[in-house]
Each structure stands twice: as structure tokens, then as C-alpha cells.
Design an enzyme around this catalytic site. Structure first.
Site, short mmCIF file in Angstrom:
data_model
loop_
_atom_site.label_atom_id
_atom_site.label_comp_id
_atom_site.label_asym_id
_atom_site.label_seq_id
_atom_site.Cartn_x
_atom_site.Cartn_y
_atom_site.Cartn_z
N GLY A 2 -25.24 42.68 -31.36
CA GLY A 2 -23.97 42.58 -32.18
C GLY A 2 -23.93 41.49 -33.24
N GLY B 155 -22.85 38.06 -35.63
CA GLY B 155 -22.32 36.64 -35.65
C GLY B 155 -23.12 35.47 -34.73
CB CYS C 134 -30.11 42.09 -31.12
SG CYS C 134 -29.76 41.32 -32.91
CD GLN D 257 -28.99 35.72 -31.17
OE1 GLN D 257 -27.54 35.76 -31.42
NE2 GLN D 257 -29.87 36.13 -32.18
N GLY E 290 -29.24 36.84 -37.67
CA GLY E 290 -29.25 35.46 -38.23
C GLY E 290 -29.03 34.06 -37.52
CE1 TYR E 291 -25.39 31.05 -35.84
CE2 TYR E 291 -25.18 33.32 -36.52
CZ TYR E 291 -24.80 32.12 -36.77
OH TYR E 291 -23.61 31.48 -37.43
CG HIS F 60 -32.39 46.09 -33.07
ND1 HIS F 60 -31.27 46.37 -32.50
CD2 HIS F 60 -32.27 44.97 -33.95
CE1 HIS F 60 -30.40 45.45 -32.76
NE2 HIS F 60 -30.93 44.61 -33.71
CD GLU G 101 -31.85 49.38 -30.85
OE1 GLU G 101 -31.26 49.03 -31.76
OE2 GLU G 101 -32.57 48.89 -29.97
#
Length: 368
Positions: free
Chosen positions: A219, A221, A246, A250, A290-291, A331, A333
């Protein structure tokens, strides 16, 4: 039509607009994949972002009906060196220009994408705006600098209602934080009986579905902007086997007491080498984040690092030392990218089966 890309540091690129004539403001990021632009533009993890592709020619095999990772693309805009006007592929149904017009996504081509990549690598991700050359650059820049990027991306892209993807195998509850359809396809290919639920679904609601396992999707953000997901993971941990990808990785780390932070320019592409700590095996992986999970914060948790990025040493995989739960930052997949890590879905199902056998053995011992 001439268009311009304006960055918050004042840099201006002039190019040719394609797709929609709408203006767009978002976080400018780059992806190094040589193919897979259709999967990239439809990946919900890019919600709120303007994506630049470093590969110079984009659109050469068109847009087809099969390679979407979501029904409604969430990307804000596209930046390319050259956009192909006449694709050549037997599956092609639209040009990228035609598709962007339908979906009201603006694009800009003909700019120096190598220079833009260097700017992002040096300064980190920046806010940017795609707009007509007729717009006053100073006014756009002022508006851009005042714009606050959204923090509710997961709410925007997650399914609003739960829905089934039936199968005869193990019942998997897939929590949609911005799910790529590739994850669902991998579970369906293994015969799983999948129920996809919204990001804010509570632990009680999930457990009422009697899952054999729980999948945490990717997802967009900052994971700290999704407290509902963190709490849910805390409540189900140890009760049901869990696998996260992903953003799910986190959120799992935060739920277990670790910390996360924003990367300078992130990992986005189909060629990221990742080493498995236990075996030393290296896989080439697809990534988009990005995190990252802070390595030092792992020391105060019951988590173990299982995978590491070879390019920068960041954490790429975790497992819980006490409960049947593991996650990866990349990822498995793919979609797009290499399928080196697709076996992780098999490992997840094997972990579920092992957990079931352990529970059955315990029950037998109690009866004896």
C-alpha cells in the site's frame, strides 16, 4: 501541447504533454524498471505520486486488458523521456496516451529524465507539478510549496467493502491496504479461499471469518498513518499465521515495537538484489516503497531480520521469534519484475499447515 514540470526547489522542465490536460501535484519519484509500465501506473502504492520512468522509451507495447494491478489507477501523473505513439504488440488495445486521457491522468514527455533522476537522488523526493506551459511558473511554484501532500492514501485506495475470491483451499483473509491484484492472483493460483477486507477491519471481524492465515498487502504512504492496521496486527498476532508484503511488512514491524522512517528516494524498480540471511541466497526483486524499518529498533523486539538489501543494507524481511509470522519489504508476486521470490507464498501456506498440525497434536496430547 507544451507542458511543464515544476519542482518545489524551483527547477523547471519543458516538454510535451500527453494524456489528460489536467494539472497535477504530487510527490515525484522514479522507477528503474525497463518494462512493466502498465503495472506501475495501476499500482495503488503510487497513490498521490508523480512517477518518472528512467527507461527512455515507454508505451511501445501499448495497454492491454490483462496487466492491470488495480481497476482505478491512483497515480497522479507520469514523466517519461519518450512516449510511443504507435505501439506494436498483439495484446495492445490502447496507446498510453489514449488510456491516460480516459483516466484523466496527465503526462509529460521529452524532458531530461537523467537530470531529474540525479536531482531526486541528491535531494530526495520532491513535490512537483505537471501543468500547461501557459500557467505562470511562479504562481504554480507558490501553490506547490504551500501544498501539503495527503496522508490518507490507504483510505483512498483500499476496498470499501469486503468481498470473496472463492477457492477450495485454505481460507486467507487478505487485508487491503492498497493491494496489487498480483497478490490475489498468487493466492488464487494456489487454490486459496480468499476474503479481501478493508484496511480498517478489526481483529474481531477478521477472526469471525475463521481464517487459516492472514495476508497483509502492500500500500501507499507512511505506515504510521495507518493506526487501525497496527492495532489489528497486535490483536491477531499469535492467533493466526501471518504474512506481510511491503506496507504490510512495515505495519507488522510497528505492531511488534520496531520503528520506521522515510528513505531519501526509496526503492522502486524490478532489479533490486536481496540476500536471505540464513542461506546467503540472493534474489532479484521488484520493489516500490519510500519507507523502511529502522534496523536499530529491531533490537528491542522479538523480531529477527531474515533478508537484507544488498544495495544499501536496509531490512527486506522479518520473522517473529515466538509466533508464526513473517514479512518481506519487496514484492514476491512481482507484477512487474522477476519471480525469484514467488515461493514465499508456498512458505506461507506451509507455515499454516505446520501450525495446524501443531495445534492438532496438542489437542491429541490433552485428550490422552
Amino acid at each position: 501541447m507544451k507542458a511543464q514540470l515544476i519542482l518545489e526547489d524551483g527547477t523547471i522542465f519543458i516538454g510535451e504533454g500527453f494524456g489528460s490536460h489536467n494539472d497535477a501535484i504530487g510527490e515525484v519519484v522514479f522507477n528503474t524498471g525497463m518494462t512493466g509500465y502498465q503495472e506501475i501506473l495501476s499500482d495503488p502504492s503510487y497513490c498521490g505520486q508523480i512517477v518518472m520512468l528512467t527507461y527512455p522509451l515507454i508505451g511501445n507495447y501499448g495497454i492491454n486488458r490483462d496487466d492491470f494491478e488495480s481497476i482505478i489507477p491512483a497515480v497522479k501523473g507520469f514523466i517519461v523521456k519518450e512516449v510511443c505513439e504507435f505501439p506494436s504488440n498483439w495484446r495492445s488495445e490502447f496507446t498510453i496516451d489514449e488510456y491516460f486521457k480516459m483516466k484523466k491522468i496527465p503526462g509529460i514527455a521529452g524532458i531530461d529524465t537523467r537530470k531529474l533522476t540525479r536531482i531526486i537522488r541528491q535531494h530526495g523526493t520532491l513535490k512537483g507539478a505537471i501543468c500547461s506551459i501557459e500557467n505562470d511558473a511562479n504562481e504554480v511554484l507558490s501553490k506547490l510549496r504551500q501544498t501539503r501532500l495527503p496522508i490518507d492514501q490507504v483510505r483512498r485506495v483500499s476496498t470499501k467493502n469486503a468481498y470473496p475470491s472463492p477457492g477450495r483451499g485454505k481460507r486467507i483473509v487478505l487485508v487491503d491496504f492498497g493491494m496489487k491484484h498480483g497478490i490475489l492472483r498468487e493466492l488464487n493460483n494456489r487454490g486459496c479461499d480468499v476474503v479481501v477486507v478493508p484496511y480498517h477491519t478489526t481483529a474481531d471481524e477478521i477472526l469471525q471469518l475463521r481464517p487459516d492465515g492472514i495476508m497483509l498487502s502492500n500500500g501507499p504512504g507512511d505506515p504510521k498513518d495507518v493506526p487501525e492496521g497496527i492495532q489489528m496486527i497486535k490483536d491477531v498476532l499469535g492467533l493466526v499465521p501471518l504474512f506481510g508484503i511491503c506496507l504490510g511488512h512495515q505495519l507488522f514491524a510497528l505492531a511488534c515495537g520496531a520503528d520506521t522512517g522515510k528513505m531519501k528516494f526509496g526503492h522502486r524498480g524490478s532489479n533490486h538484489p536481496v540476500k536471505e540471511e540464513a542461506t546467503g541466497k540472493v534474489s532479484i526483486t521488484a520493489q516500490n516503497h519510500g519507507y523502511t524499518v529502522d534496523r536499530n529498533s529491531i533490537q528491542i523486539t522479538r523480531l529477527q531480520v531474515t533478508h537484507t538489501a544488498l544495495n544499501d543494507g536496509t531490512i527486506e524481511g522479518l520473522r517473529h521469534l515466538d509466533f508464526p509470522a513473517f514479512t518481506v519489504q519487496y514484492h514476491p508476486e512481482a507484477s512487474p519484475g522477476p519471480e525469484d521470490a514467488s515461493n514465499l507464498f508456498n512458505q506461507f501456506l506451509e507455515m499454516i499447515e505446520t501450525q495446524k498440525q501443531g495445534v492438532a497434536t496438542t489437542c491429541q496430547n490433552v485428550l490422552i
